[in-house]
Design an enzyme around this catalytic site. Structure first.
Site, short mmCIF file in Angstrom:
data_model
loop_
_atom_site.label_atom_id
_atom_site.label_comp_id
_atom_site.label_asym_id
_atom_site.label_seq_id
_atom_site.Cartn_x
_atom_site.Cartn_y
_atom_site.Cartn_z
N HIS A 83 -8.89 -0.05 -8.03
CA HIS A 83 -8.76 1.20 -7.04
C HIS A 83 -7.46 1.67 -7.88
O HIS A 83 -7.35 3.00 -7.77
CB HIS A 83 -8.37 0.44 -5.71
CG HIS A 83 -8.05 1.44 -4.66
ND1 HIS A 83 -8.97 2.41 -4.43
CD2 HIS A 83 -7.04 1.88 -4.17
CE1 HIS A 83 -8.47 3.15 -3.38
NE2 HIS A 83 -7.04 2.98 -3.33
N ASP B 7 0.88 -1.29 0.01
CA ASP B 7 0.12 0.07 -0.13
C ASP B 7 0.97 1.27 -0.22
O ASP B 7 1.47 1.59 1.06
CB ASP B 7 -0.96 -0.07 1.14
CG ASP B 7 -1.92 1.01 1.28
OD1 ASP B 7 -1.86 2.01 0.28
OD2 ASP B 7 -2.60 1.19 2.21
#
Length: 431
Positions: free
Chosen positions: A339, A245
């Site tokens: 995403h 991330d």
């Protein structure tokens, strides 16, 4: 949860890539501490007899040197406040305060002066000036950072409405919001980070005590990241969904980094010169639902390989994503609602923000569902050009939105760093 990377291991006060470790010298800031051995990066020494592990008392006239984890120091004074481009820390506390009834500009100035003094001392590995609790006794600074910001409501409370930045206008409503007002916004915001849990808590407690009768805690959240040295080599962090991330975070080495992340020295208002704006969100991850998906399904939601962070179109974590690539059936390899596709700056008019989050876990409910997710903190020169356009795009069809819930939100103006002899916010409060 935007697809942008962890900051480089730099501080606001050292050039990108420069080491920040500062070893204590005799007579330096650690001389007050009796160091009783160190749990260093190579692990604890185990007793040969199979019993004791850990702290062997050093001779009374010698202090064992701190390992790098404890000795690393971030400077308080500088062009920018610490805790923005500082490398991710293992422990974090986010806390918002509201000024007490009757407290105004004078009381706020005195509070920021106290807070700045305490932060400077603690970040140097020293005790608090008054009534130190000894919680961090024998520890080094452990990369402690303390960052201060002002919420929208602060300016009316202090009679400084004319100094309130336009960029601090309230964020728009988003369809994914399920916001708890009691855990959102606030007059003042403090971010604390450190690589040791007790050092971080020590700072939190000291600043809360410093608030005295001038301000009260509105909300407080605790977070964590992987500890430095826990992986075989430095790598981008993973979140609680198991995904790497932060792959596309802007880097301080990039030529346009300062323009995108910091208010220019000639910016408006003048007191925000070299400052930044922090968007803070508590994002609950619906982990039970997420973990029911196959790895392939999770990768399609994100648009990246779970194992390596590489784009589904191939390569390594840093390989450019080929948004037009299709499979044998003509389907996009990176789904249209993935995403990573939606959050790309080139899909949002160049909008970019520096993400610097902490994970959180606040226990389980009566059904065993974890209250866990991301304390999302992102930095930008203007939230209307950074966070807002990206979040609006996510609102319109991000595949990840099914598995997350925005539960709290705040926007804070974080002024530039304090010069020697100044306190944070002095140019606003005494200008």
């Amino acid at each position: 949860m935007a697809d942008q990377p962890t900051p480089e291991a730099t501080t606001e006060n050292t050039p990108p890539g420069e080491a920040v470790s500062q070893k204590p010298s005799s007579g330096g800031v650690f001389s007050r501490r009796r160091l009783l051995g160190t749990a260093g990066a190579t692990g604890l020494a185990l007793g040969a007899a199979g019993g004791a592990a850990g702290y062997a008392a050093a001779p009374a006239d010698k202090a064992a040197p701190l390992a790098s984890l404890g000795a690393d120091t971030v400077m308080f004074h500088g062009k920018h406040q610490p805790g923005i481009t500082t490398a991710l820390q293992a422990r974090g506390h986010l806390v918002a305060f509201d000024l007490a009834a009757g407290a105004g500009r004078k009381e706020a100035a005195a509070l920021l002066r106290r807070w700045s003094t305490t932060a400077q001392r603690l970040m140097a590995g020293q005790a608090a000036a008054q009534n130190d609790t000894d919680v961090a006794r024998d520890a080094g600074p452990s990369s402690l950072t303390v960052t201060f910001g002002f919420g929208n409501s602060f300016f009316a409370r202090t009679g400084l409405e004319k100094q309130r930045p336009v960029a601090l206008d309230p964020l728009p409503d988003f369809s994914s919001d399920h916001l708890d007002k009691a855990r959102s916004n606030g007059d003042l915001w403090v971010q604390i980070g450190a690589d040791d849990a007790l050092v971080a808590f020590h700072a939190l407690r000291a600043l809360q005590k410093d608030a005295g009768s001038a301000a009260r805690v509105r909300w407080q959240m605790n977070g964590f990241n992987r500890s430095p040295g826990a992986t075989a080599q430095p790598m981008t962090a993973r979140n609680l969904m198991g995904q790497i991330d932060g792959t596309r975070n802007p880097k301080p080495s990039e030529s346009d980094f300062d323009r995108r992340i910091f208010v220019p020295a000639a910016g408006d208002p003048a007191w925000m010169a070299n400052g930044s704006y922090a968007v803070v969100r508590r994002i609950r991850m619906l982990l039970d639902d997420w973990e029911k998906l196959s790895v392939k399904a999770q990768e399609d939601v994100v648009g990246r390989k779970k194992s390596t962070g590489a784009p589904l179109t191939g390569g390594t974590e840093t390989t450019a994503m080929n948004l037009d690539k299709t499979d044998a059936d003509g389907n996009l390899v990176v789904p249209f609602n993935a995403h990573a596709r939606i959050t790309r700056p080139d899909q949002n008019g160049g909008a970019a923000m520096l993400r610097r989050p902490f994970s959180f876990h606040d226990g389980f409910d009566t059904d065993g569902v974890p209250d866990a997710g991301l304390l999302f903190v992102c930095w930008q020169a203007d939230p209307l050009r950074g966070f807002v356009p990206v979040q609006r795009k996510l609102d319109r069809g991000d595949a990840l939105s099914t598995f997350i819930r925005h539960e709290a939100s705040g926007l804070f103006a974080v002024p530039g760093g304090a010069a020697e002899g100044e306190y944070v916010g002095q140019r606003l409060l005494e200008g």
